[in-house]
Structures are given as C-alpha cells and as structure tokens.
Write a protein that holds these residues in place. Structure first.
Motif, short mmCIF file in Angstrom:
data_model
loop_
_atom_site.label_atom_id
_atom_site.label_comp_id
_atom_site.label_asym_id
_atom_site.label_seq_id
_atom_site.Cartn_x
_atom_site.Cartn_y
_atom_site.Cartn_z
N HIS A 37 0.83 -1.21 0.00
CA HIS A 37 0.00 0.00 0.00
C HIS A 37 0.87 1.26 0.00
O HIS A 37 0.54 2.25 -0.66
N ASN A 40 2.06 1.63 -3.51
CA ASN A 40 1.01 2.02 -4.46
C ASN A 40 -0.28 2.28 -3.68
O ASN A 40 -1.13 1.41 -3.56
N PRO A 41 -0.42 3.50 -3.14
CA PRO A 41 -1.54 3.80 -2.23
C PRO A 41 -2.92 3.86 -2.90
O PRO A 41 -3.92 3.99 -2.19
N LYS A 42 -2.98 3.75 -4.22
CA LYS A 42 -4.27 3.84 -4.90
C LYS A 42 -4.69 2.53 -5.56
O LYS A 42 -5.59 2.52 -6.39
N ASP A 43 -4.06 1.45 -5.17
CA ASP A 43 -4.42 0.13 -5.72
C ASP A 43 -5.66 -0.39 -4.97
O ASP A 43 -5.56 -0.78 -3.80
N PRO A 44 -6.83 -0.42 -5.62
CA PRO A 44 -8.06 -0.80 -4.91
C PRO A 44 -8.06 -2.26 -4.43
O PRO A 44 -8.62 -2.55 -3.37
N TYR A 66 -10.08 1.96 5.80
CA TYR A 66 -9.83 1.43 4.46
C TYR A 66 -11.13 1.30 3.65
O TYR A 66 -11.12 1.42 2.43
N LEU A 69 -11.53 4.78 2.32
CA LEU A 69 -10.52 5.03 1.29
C LEU A 69 -10.88 4.31 -0.01
O LEU A 69 -10.76 4.89 -1.11
N LYS A 72 -13.62 6.03 -1.80
CA LYS A 72 -13.15 7.30 -2.37
C LYS A 72 -12.40 7.06 -3.68
O LYS A 72 -12.58 7.78 -4.66
N ILE A 73 -11.56 6.01 -3.70
CA ILE A 73 -10.74 5.73 -4.89
C ILE A 73 -11.56 5.07 -5.99
O ILE A 73 -11.42 5.39 -7.18
N ASP A 74 -12.43 4.14 -5.60
CA ASP A 74 -13.25 3.43 -6.59
C ASP A 74 -14.63 3.16 -5.99
O ASP A 74 -14.85 2.11 -5.37
#
Length: 207
Positions: A37, A40-44, A66, A69, A72-74
């Motif tokens: 993470h 790559n902090p944006k890996d769903p 999480y 998060l 928010k990302i996906d």
C-alpha cells in the motif's frame, strides 16, 4: 509399504502444520499488504485486502478507514468488482474471509453467512467470526440466533465491542432501555480505549 505409509502420514502432518500456521498468520499478511500500500496507495485490490484483514483481526477502526478510502478511490468496487475476489471452493482462510466479506458488500447475505460459517468451523474460538455471523443474522432479523451467537462470543472475549453493540441493539428491540444504555456505554468505553476515531457510523447503523 510401511515406508510409503509413514511418508503419507508425514505429508499429512506437514500440511496440517502449514494450515495451522496460516490460521495465525494474518498479521504477517497485514505487514505485507501495508508495504504494498505504501508503494502504491491507490491500488483498490490491495486496499480491499487490507480492509478484509483488519476486519478479520477485529480492528474496526482500520477496517472503516480502508472502507472509506476504497469508496473514495473506486466507488463501484464493493458493488461490482468485489465479486472478482470470490473463490467458491476454498479452505484457504484469507480467501474465505475475502469471499465472505465480498458477498456481504454485494448484498448476498445468505452466501456471506455460509462462508463465515466455514470460517467458524476452522476457527471456532474466533470471537470476530462469531461477531460477523451475529451481525448478519441481525440483518436477517433472526434475533434468537443473534442472542445465541452473542453469548457464545462473550464466552471467548467479553471485551468485543461489536458483540456489545449488537446486544445493545437487541435490548432496544425488546424495549429494555436501561440494559441497552448500559451496553451502549460499555461499547463506547471499548471503542474509546481502542482509539477508534471514525467508527460512529457503523455503531449508529445498528437500529
């Protein structure tokens, strides 16, 4: 023939040891996925893995962090892509958790219950597996089953905030407001002691 028999026994024993080690290795998986993470902090998919692991370990604060998060990302991940994490025929503990949580987020409560029961058969003394089962039966309004599971869970761990929250909700359903208030304060005490910051929405959802 005797040598072959001993070899089979050794292999079975070795596989059992591996399985037992895996049952207790969720913390190592957390370390592994936390490292990924950071890279790559944006890996769903990785965020979902951490969500599941913290849920399995009973860290509701991290679980909720999480969860937020990931949404928010996906925003569609838990509604659609979570089905990609489903593995129907598995006895791998981590995969069972991922499948059980995936079915929950997809709204397939019966299937989620089925896989949490599989986890319960592998981990009968895990109060968090029991907590999730109790919550799922609460959603089904099977309150006698919920009460039975809560009692089982408290025999293992009386300091489980999810079980106290569910007992609070049950007392409210029954109109036992004094006992409900008592359970509410117990729940809040545990939540504050554990340092949860953004979990009130989960607890407020138990109506």
């Amino acid at each position: 023939m005797i040598l072959k028999h001993k070899l089979i026994i050794f292999i079975l024993f070795f596989l059992i040891l591996i399985n037992l080690a895996y049952l207790q290795d969720l913390n190592s998986l957390v370390e592994y996925y936390e490292l990924k993470h950071r890279e790559n902090p944006k890996d769903p998919d990785n965020i979902f893995n951490l969500l599941v692991l913290y849920g399995a370990l009973g860290n509701l604060g991290k679980f909720y962090d999480y969860y937020n998060l990931l949404n928010k990302i996906d925003p569609n991940y838990l509604k659609e892509k979570a089905k990609e994490n489903i593995k129907e025929n598995t006895n791998n503990v981590f995969d069972l958790y991922k499948t059980a949580f995936s079915y929950y987020f997809l709204g397939e409560i019966e299937k989620s219950i089925y896989y949490f029961h599989k986890l319960n058969s592998l981990k009968p003394n895990d109060d968090w597996v029991i907590s999730y089962l109790a919550y799922l039966y609460y959603l089904k309004e099977d309150y006698s089953k919920v009460e039975s599971l809560i009692n089982r869970g408290f025999e293992i761990n009386e300091d489980n905030e999810a079980l106290h929250a569910l007992r609070c909700a049950l007392y409210l359903k029954k109109g036992n407001y004094f006992l409900a208030l008592k359970e509410y304060f117990i729940t809040m005490n545990i939540v504050q002691r554990k340092g949860y910051k953004n979990i009130w929405e989960i607890l407020r959802g138990l109506r």
